[in-house]
Design a protein around this motif. Structure first.
Motif, mmCIF file in Angstrom:
data_model
loop_
_atom_site.group_PDB
_atom_site.id
_atom_site.type_symbol
_atom_site.label_atom_id
_atom_site.label_comp_id
_atom_site.label_asym_id
_atom_site.label_seq_id
_atom_site.Cartn_x
_atom_site.Cartn_y
_atom_site.Cartn_z
ATOM 1 N N TRP A 156 5.295 -4.990 -80.673
ATOM 2 C CA TRP A 156 4.164 -5.044 -79.729
ATOM 3 C C TRP A 156 4.026 -6.482 -79.284
ATOM 4 O O TRP A 156 4.098 -7.409 -80.099
ATOM 5 N N LEU A 157 3.850 -6.645 -77.982
ATOM 6 C CA LEU A 157 3.625 -7.977 -77.422
ATOM 7 C C LEU A 157 2.200 -8.001 -76.875
ATOM 8 O O LEU A 157 1.844 -7.187 -76.035
ATOM 9 N N TYR A 158 1.428 -8.922 -77.374
ATOM 10 C CA TYR A 158 0.014 -8.963 -77.007
ATOM 11 C C TYR A 158 -0.289 -10.093 -76.027
ATOM 12 O O TYR A 158 0.126 -11.226 -76.235
ATOM 13 N N ASP A 159 -1.050 -9.748 -74.996
ATOM 14 C CA ASP A 159 -1.669 -10.774 -74.161
ATOM 15 C C ASP A 159 -3.078 -10.921 -74.706
ATOM 16 O O ASP A 159 -3.814 -9.930 -74.803
ATOM 17 N N LEU A 160 -3.417 -12.146 -75.058
ATOM 18 C CA LEU A 160 -4.698 -12.353 -75.742
ATOM 19 C C LEU A 160 -5.478 -13.514 -75.148
ATOM 20 O O LEU A 160 -4.899 -14.432 -74.560
ATOM 21 N N ASN A 161 -6.797 -13.438 -75.317
ATOM 22 C CA ASN A 161 -7.627 -14.586 -74.995
ATOM 23 C C ASN A 161 -8.317 -15.025 -76.272
ATOM 24 O O ASN A 161 -8.854 -14.202 -77.010
ATOM 25 N N GLY A 162 -8.273 -16.317 -76.520
ATOM 26 C CA GLY A 162 -8.942 -16.865 -77.700
ATOM 27 C C GLY A 162 -10.086 -17.763 -77.268
ATOM 28 O O GLY A 162 -9.871 -18.758 -76.572
ATOM 29 N N LEU A 163 -11.312 -17.368 -77.639
ATOM 30 C CA LEU A 163 -12.478 -18.195 -77.340
ATOM 31 C C LEU A 163 -12.866 -18.913 -78.618
ATOM 32 O O LEU A 163 -13.053 -18.271 -79.651
ATOM 33 N N GLY A 164 -12.958 -20.216 -78.527
ATOM 34 C CA GLY A 164 -13.311 -20.960 -79.722
ATOM 35 C C GLY A 164 -14.415 -21.946 -79.428
ATOM 36 O O GLY A 164 -14.448 -22.566 -78.359
ATOM 37 N N SER A 165 -15.363 -22.059 -80.350
ATOM 38 C CA SER A 165 -16.359 -23.113 -80.215
ATOM 39 C C SER A 165 -16.539 -23.778 -81.571
ATOM 40 O O SER A 165 -16.464 -23.119 -82.609
ATOM 41 N N PHE A 189 -21.162 -39.338 -84.658
ATOM 42 C CA PHE A 189 -21.029 -38.666 -83.360
ATOM 43 C C PHE A 189 -21.204 -37.161 -83.545
ATOM 44 O O PHE A 189 -20.705 -36.593 -84.519
ATOM 45 N N HIS A 190 -21.902 -36.604 -82.629
ATOM 46 C CA HIS A 190 -22.024 -35.151 -82.628
ATOM 47 C C HIS A 190 -21.006 -34.625 -81.616
ATOM 48 O O HIS A 190 -21.105 -34.903 -80.427
ATOM 49 N N VAL A 191 -20.020 -33.913 -82.113
ATOM 50 C CA VAL A 191 -18.925 -33.476 -81.235
ATOM 51 C C VAL A 191 -18.986 -31.958 -81.058
ATOM 52 O O VAL A 191 -19.132 -31.208 -82.024
ATOM 53 N N TYR A 192 -18.887 -31.559 -79.812
ATOM 54 C CA TYR A 192 -18.944 -30.134 -79.523
ATOM 55 C C TYR A 192 -17.734 -29.748 -78.672
ATOM 56 O O TYR A 192 -17.381 -30.453 -77.728
ATOM 57 N N ARG A 193 -17.071 -28.669 -79.045
ATOM 58 C CA ARG A 193 -15.904 -28.218 -78.282
ATOM 59 C C ARG A 193 -16.023 -26.740 -77.971
ATOM 60 O O ARG A 193 -16.443 -25.942 -78.824
ATOM 61 N N GLN A 194 -15.626 -26.408 -76.762
ATOM 62 C CA GLN A 194 -15.542 -24.997 -76.421
ATOM 63 C C GLN A 194 -14.218 -24.793 -75.693
ATOM 64 O O GLN A 194 -13.942 -25.493 -74.719
ATOM 65 N N VAL A 195 -13.386 -23.894 -76.205
ATOM 66 C CA VAL A 195 -12.083 -23.687 -75.576
ATOM 67 C C VAL A 195 -11.875 -22.207 -75.260
ATOM 68 O O VAL A 195 -12.382 -21.327 -75.952
ATOM 69 N N SER A 196 -11.144 -21.980 -74.189
ATOM 70 C CA SER A 196 -10.734 -20.618 -73.847
ATOM 71 C C SER A 196 -9.240 -20.678 -73.604
ATOM 72 O O SER A 196 -8.780 -21.342 -72.676
ATOM 73 N N LEU A 197 -8.467 -20.041 -74.478
ATOM 74 C CA LEU A 197 -7.015 -20.146 -74.398
ATOM 75 C C LEU A 197 -6.405 -18.775 -74.161
ATOM 76 O O LEU A 197 -6.819 -17.786 -74.773
ATOM 77 N N ASN A 198 -5.441 -18.744 -73.270
ATOM 78 C CA ASN A 198 -4.750 -17.480 -73.008
ATOM 79 C C ASN A 198 -3.358 -17.509 -73.617
ATOM 80 O O ASN A 198 -2.627 -18.478 -73.452
ATOM 81 N N TYR A 199 -3.010 -16.468 -74.321
ATOM 82 C CA TYR A 199 -1.676 -16.345 -74.909
ATOM 83 C C TYR A 199 -0.985 -15.136 -74.288
ATOM 84 O O TYR A 199 -1.598 -14.084 -74.129
ATOM 85 N N MET A 200 0.283 -15.327 -73.956
ATOM 86 C CA MET A 200 1.026 -14.260 -73.299
ATOM 87 C C MET A 200 2.088 -13.694 -74.248
ATOM 88 O O MET A 200 2.893 -14.454 -74.785
ATOM 89 N N LYS A 201 2.059 -12.407 -74.400
ATOM 90 C CA LYS A 201 3.127 -11.677 -75.100
ATOM 91 C C LYS A 201 3.484 -12.263 -76.472
ATOM 92 O O LYS A 201 4.629 -12.624 -76.748
ATOM 93 N N GLU A 255 -5.112 -12.668 -86.748
ATOM 94 C CA GLU A 255 -5.105 -13.729 -87.751
ATOM 95 C C GLU A 255 -4.184 -14.882 -87.323
ATOM 96 O O GLU A 255 -4.523 -16.050 -87.448
ATOM 97 N N ARG A 256 -3.027 -14.472 -86.779
ATOM 98 C CA ARG A 256 -2.054 -15.472 -86.360
ATOM 99 C C ARG A 256 -2.589 -16.334 -85.216
ATOM 100 O O ARG A 256 -2.489 -17.559 -85.250
ATOM 101 N N VAL A 257 -3.189 -15.683 -84.215
ATOM 102 C CA VAL A 257 -3.656 -16.420 -83.039
ATOM 103 C C VAL A 257 -4.927 -17.213 -83.357
ATOM 104 O O VAL A 257 -5.147 -18.286 -82.804
ATOM 105 N N GLN A 258 -5.701 -16.705 -84.301
ATOM 106 C CA GLN A 258 -6.871 -17.451 -84.762
ATOM 107 C C GLN A 258 -6.435 -18.832 -85.284
ATOM 108 O O GLN A 258 -7.072 -19.834 -85.014
#
Ligand SMILES: [Zn+2]
Ligand SMILES: [Zn+2]
Length: 357
Positions: A156-165, A189-201, A255-258
């Motif tokens: 199985w090949l997954y297209d996924l979106n990973g939202l991380g904050s 320093f107070h550091v804040y990150r928000q990412v949206s990553l797309n993974y293909m297959k 788990e892997r993409v996390q």
């Protein structure tokens, strides 16, 4: 339904040729494009196929385990595992594809065809054994290869979106001397990150028989060779259908993409002396899942009455497995290493004019 690809010139069975990427007739040397063959096959079979399609599906539902297939050449019953979708007739060697097991939910959408042939795989196995310097004497002289099989493994090949904050407290530390005192200044320093990553297959193998770790190690597969699935690619190889669907395997891929997203967030926070996370939240969402077949060469070899397996990526030639080790050779190797070390010490002693050991 059994599908065999007959040579239009001489009627012999054709197989997929990994070198040319075409169907090849071993009898007369004729070659045919996969597209061409699929089209002519569809035209010829369309009537019978349309008529039996519905019935086939029904029968398939009920007697999947007991379905019997016969070779069109010699009439022999094909001996297949319930997951097999392509094989060769054990009596006459004809390449057969079991099309009903490749339909409905089990119709693959993509395939990476073999680009390494059997001879190349065999040669690579031998070379790999020789590289294992600790391989027991006589291992290579005997013909250990029990079987060498080109198999299309379901993935199985997954297209996924990973939202991380992430929310972190980071510090920068500066030390300086003024007069008799050493000062340490810590900035917070107070550091804040928000990412949206797309993974293909992102791939994961979907076969019960295949060892997950072994299949993971065969990566990467290069997707420039990813093709729309067509049955003639399977001719002459073994192929299997999936045992786990994309929902079953999602936790594994999640788990892997996390981990990927987690690492990515870590990398975006740099230049601080310390980083401590107050919170980190990662959410993986499936956008699409593709059913694909990837090529693997499996070599089973005998050693000390036990069977061992070696696997090779049928596209890139990457090898996974462990060569058999000989205890005697390992001991010899270690004593050779320590003898060499002793020699060097002696030499240094001579050069420096010290006492000879
Ligand atoms: Zn021919
Ligand atoms: Zn046969």
């Amino acid at each position: 339904m059994v599908v065999q690809y007959k040579c239009p010139d001489c009627g012999a069975d054709m197989v997929f040729d990994s070198t040319s990427g075409k169907l090849h007739c071993d009898s007369c040397g004729n070659e045919m494009n996969i597209d061409e063959m699929t089209k002519s096959k569809e035209n010829k079979d369309s009537r019978t196929y349309n008529n039996t399609n519905y019935k086939d599906e029904e029968a398939h539902q009920h007697q999947e385990e007991v379905n019997e297939y016969h070779c069109k050449n010699c009439g022999a019953t094909l001996i297949t595992d319930k997951d097999t979708t392509a094989t060769t007739c054990s009596f006459c060697g004809a390449a057969v594809v079991l099309s009903d097991r490749l339909s409905g939910n089990f119709a693959p959408s993509l395939v990476i065809p073999f680009s390494i042939n059997k001879e190349q795989a065999q040669a690579a196995f031998k070379k790999w054994c020789k590289k294992g310097l600790l391989t027991p004497r006589g291992f290579m002289s005997a013909d250990r290869i029990k079987s060498i099989t080109g198999i299309y493994v379901p993935f199985w090949l997954y297209d996924l979106n990973g939202l991380g904050s992430a929310d972190a407290t980071c510090t920068k530390v500066r030390t300086y001397t003024r007069g008799d005192y050493i000062y340490t200044e810590t900035d917070y320093f107070h550091v804040y990150r928000q990412v949206s990553l797309n993974y293909m297959k992102v791939p994961t193998d979907a076969s019960e028989k295949m060892n997950d770790g072994m299949m993971d190690k065969l990566e990467p597969y290069h997707y420039q060779d990813l093709k729309e699935f067509q049955m003639p690619y399977l001719a002459g190889y073994l192929a299997e259908k999936y045992n786990y669907d994309d929902k079953d395997l999602f936790p594994r891929i999640e788990e892997r993409v996390q981990r990927y997203v987690d690492n990515y967030i870590d990398q975006t926070i740099s230049g601080y002396a310390t980083t401590s996370y107050n919170s980190k939240d990662i959410n993986i969402r499936k956008k699409n899942a593709w059913y694909a077949l990837f090529p693997v060469w499996m070599v089973c070899y005998d050693y000390k009455q036990a069977e061992h397996t070696f696997a090779m990526n049928g596209q890139t030639g990457k090898i996974v497995g462990k060569p058999p080790l000989s205890a005697g050779k390992i001991a010899a190797w270690f004593s050779a290493v320590s003898a060499a070390a002793f020699l060097i010490i002696k030499l240094i002693a001579v050069l420096t004019g010290g006492p000879i050991l």
